[in-house]
Enzyme design. Structure first.
Site, mmCIF file in Angstrom:
data_model
loop_
_atom_site.group_PDB
_atom_site.id
_atom_site.type_symbol
_atom_site.label_atom_id
_atom_site.label_comp_id
_atom_site.label_asym_id
_atom_site.label_seq_id
_atom_site.Cartn_x
_atom_site.Cartn_y
_atom_site.Cartn_z
ATOM 1 N N HIS A 66 28.339 42.242 34.788
ATOM 2 C CA HIS A 66 27.948 43.364 35.190
ATOM 3 C C HIS A 66 28.580 44.890 34.581
ATOM 4 O O HIS A 66 29.812 44.400 33.918
ATOM 5 C CB HIS A 66 28.329 43.578 36.835
ATOM 6 C CG HIS A 66 29.732 43.577 37.066
ATOM 7 N ND1 HIS A 66 30.330 42.398 37.261
ATOM 8 C CD2 HIS A 66 30.810 44.347 37.243
ATOM 9 C CE1 HIS A 66 31.613 42.454 37.632
ATOM 10 N NE2 HIS A 66 31.837 43.803 37.676
ATOM 11 N N CYS A 170 41.678 40.465 45.765
ATOM 12 C CA CYS A 170 41.950 39.636 44.426
ATOM 13 C C CYS A 170 42.182 40.726 43.436
ATOM 14 O O CYS A 170 41.643 41.733 43.411
ATOM 15 C CB CYS A 170 40.410 39.109 44.121
ATOM 16 S SG CYS A 170 40.500 38.145 42.499
#
Length: 635
Positions: A66, A170
């Site tokens: 992306h 994360c």
């Protein structure tokens, strides 16, 4: 959101690509043909730039490349399927088959994050990935993607079992944050619990629980690989784990949390195995603190290293003072930008280790401590302590500030503690410690090491190669490395260029070895995703003799990486002495051999390659042994 960004014409079920970049080109071409992007080549470069920051390949054959780009005219998601699969660098080492490419306009909303959150529910839906891969046509694939999940009949579960709070996050990438959150929400719903999940993603912290919600929660699940504020959960049942755990077994994790002991900010236990538990928790916390520092340092290492490597490789010329770039050259400016990034990386490592321990009050003194640790002029040494000193500074500052902030100050003074008292006292504490306590021994150590090398310079070359190479590989820019380098440079002036020849072969071994180790260790899942990307950058740095490319690996796992670096550097230096390799410039790495500064360039390259191979194999072996030991301990 996803229904507005995709249609059947944006689904390609027969990708012909055989490589990662070919997948990108095929999917970008679809976006361009559908009028979603204005410039296919530039958007491709934006996708590749995002990929360089962190691999977007995940488990079970799924990849989610992306980018936010100025060349996106209308946000979109294009989906591709490769039936044979391609090597993408996925975390599980398996080929990737299903690709979701998200195109989001630059400066617009965070479409890619919103779509990732929405895709999460589909990707963890039982059988969705296999069904999509086997879809006969684009219309059927789109129907599968947009279909609401059918509610499977389950055994009767009481409607209100209680309330759970989750925290997911994360440090590298974004997808696991939202996959874990979705898994927790589904698991809790299936068990009859209400749940609220805080996500610590790349767009910041979202959906944080209030103090009232924390108070009424039955249990807290912190599935996070980054630093979060744990003090707010004191007195509640808390389980701490990694971000992947809820994706694997959310319901099991919820049951574990419900049975967990209450969390105390300063942990203490009267259980029979409390000493072992406390030691295990300490190791886990220490690793998390180091990870926080390393994850913030990596972009500085990569940016600085690659800019310096580019400047030296393209604009550099060998000279008596080392690789030099002519004055007035644009490459000089690029070199300076890289030097800025390299100068900042050690303070960043120390600052964010301290931040992980004691939050924002520790950040400023941690950065200051890292700067002082890496600048020997503060304590009369020719070189700073490098990354080892930064780790020490970060830990000392973190625990000191944590103690300061735990003091029960008067209510009128308390607001000043995080913004004034803790930062100032922390900065003075670490500055005084390095300047008046730690600094003098370091300066004496460097003088002693120099004297030792001088006394050995007329002795056995094998022994000298072992010592010189070991020092070169030990701390990558710290006192040992600098002493060996400065000694070798000094010997050039006296006409003894064989010392710099051995040093030049040893210098690139650590970064080249780590690049090779990440390639070899990928299928064994021995490295974090961020390390796999850093390995590529380390390889480029090693080619131009920048040993600092290996620092993130040594900081994250010193027990495996430092011995491997030392052994490989020793091999390269001993071989160089044995072959009689000389080097007349104060620099190392393959670039020096290729530019003609070394008398036997082919043999020099063989020495470097042999050292890098020894480092890589040793590192992979040690990591596998440690991983096996951890698995056995958990069994």
């Amino acid at each position: 959101m996803i229904t507005k960004l995709i249609n059947k014409d944006l689904i390609k079920l027969d990708l012909q690509a055989t490589s990662k970049e070919e997948v990108f080109k095929e999917l970008v071409a679809v976006l361009y043909d559908q009028g979603r992007i204005s410039d296919s080549e530039q958007f491709l470069q934006d996708i590749l730039a995002r990929e360089a920051l962190g691999n977007t390949g995940f488990e079970e054959g799924v990849a989610i490349p992306h980018a936010k780009s100025a060349h996106v005219t209308t946000p979109a998601v294009v989906i591709g399927v490769s039936q044979s699969g391609i090597e993408y660098g996925a975390e599980d080492g398996l080929p990737s088959k299903l690709f979701f490419m998200i195109a989001s306009p630059n400066g617009g909303d965070n479409h890619h994050i919103e779509v990732l959150a929405e895709l999460s529910s589909k990707l963890i839906e039982e059988g969705f990935i296999d069904a999509f891969l086997n879809a006969p046509n684009s219309e059927e694939a789109l129907t599968l993607l947009l279909a609401k999940e059918t509610q499977q009949p389950v055994a009767a579960t009481p409607a209100n079992q209680g309330f759970i709070i989750g925290v997911t996050g994360c440090p590298a990438g974004v997808a696991h944050t939202y996959l874990a959150a979705e898994a927790l929400e589904k698991g809790a719903t299936a068990m009859g619990f209400d749940i609220k999940v805080e996500t610590n993603g790349s767009i910041g912290v979202k959906n944080s629980p209030t103090a009232e919600e924390i108070e009424r929660a039955d249990a807290i699940i912190v599935a996070c690989d980054k630093q979060v504020d744990m003090s707010r959960f004191a007195g509640k049942r808390v389980v701490k784990t990694n971000v992947k755990a809820p994706i694997r077994d959310a319901q099991g994790l919820i049951n574990e949390a419900l049975a967990a002991p209450t969390y105390q900010a300063e942990a203490s236990s009267n259980a029979p195995n409390s000493i072992a538990n406390k030691a295990s928790q300490t190791r886990s916390d220490l690793y998390r603190y180091l990870m926080n520092g390393v994850s913030h340092m990596i972009p500085f290492v990569v940016t600085g290293g690659l800019l310096i490597a580019l400047a030296l490789a393209v604009g550099g010329e060998p000279s008596e003072a080392g690789m030099a770039i002519p004055d007035g050259s644009v490459w000089n400016q690029i070199l300076e930008v890289g030097v800025v990034a390299f100068t900042l990386m050690i303070p960043i490592l120390a600052g964010y280790i301290a931040y992980a321990i004691a939050d924002r009050p520790a950040l400023a003194p941690g950065l200051i401590g890292g700067w002082i640790a890496n600048n020997g002029s503060f304590y009369g040494a020719e070189a700073g302590t490098g990354f080892i000193g930064a780790i020490i500074a970060g830990l000392l500052v973190g625990y000191f500030v944590k103690w300061i902030t735990s003091i029960n100050f008067h209510k009128f003074v308390q607001p000043l503690v995080p913004i004034m008292i803790a930062p100032i006292t922390g900065s003075l504490f670490i500055a005084g410690l390095f300047i008046f306590v730690i600094g003098a021994p370091i300066a004496s150590l460097m003088d002693g090491l120099t004297a030792m090398l001088t006394s050995m310079s007329t002795g056995n070359v094998v022994l000298l190669g072992i010592v010189l190479g070991g020092m070169a590989g030990f701390d990558m820019g710290g006192p040992f490395n600098k002493v060996a380098f400065l000694f070798s440079v000094g010997m050039i002036a006296s006409g003894q260029t064989q010392f710099m020849g051995a040093m030049a072969c040893a210098i690139p071994v650590a970064p080249l070895g780590m690049a090779l180790a990440t390639a070899l260790g990928r299928k064994f899942e021995l490295f974090e995703p961020s390390e796999l990307e850093a390995g590529k950058a380390a390889g480029a740095m090693g080619l131009v003799g920048i040993s600092e490319g290996a620092i993130p690996f040594a900081a994250q796992d010193p027990m495996s990486v430092i011995p491997a670096n030392v052994l490989g550097s020793m091999v390269a230096a001993v071989m160089a002495f044995s072959f009689g390799i000389t080097n007349s410039v104060a620099h190392g790495g393959p670039v020096v051999a290729l530019l003609g500064a070394m008398n036997q360039p082919v043999l020099a390259l063989i020495c470097m390659a042999a050292g890098a191979a020894v480092t890589a194999l040793t590192c992979v072996t040690l990591k596998k042994m440690r991983k096996a030991k951890m698995v056995a301990a958990m069994a």
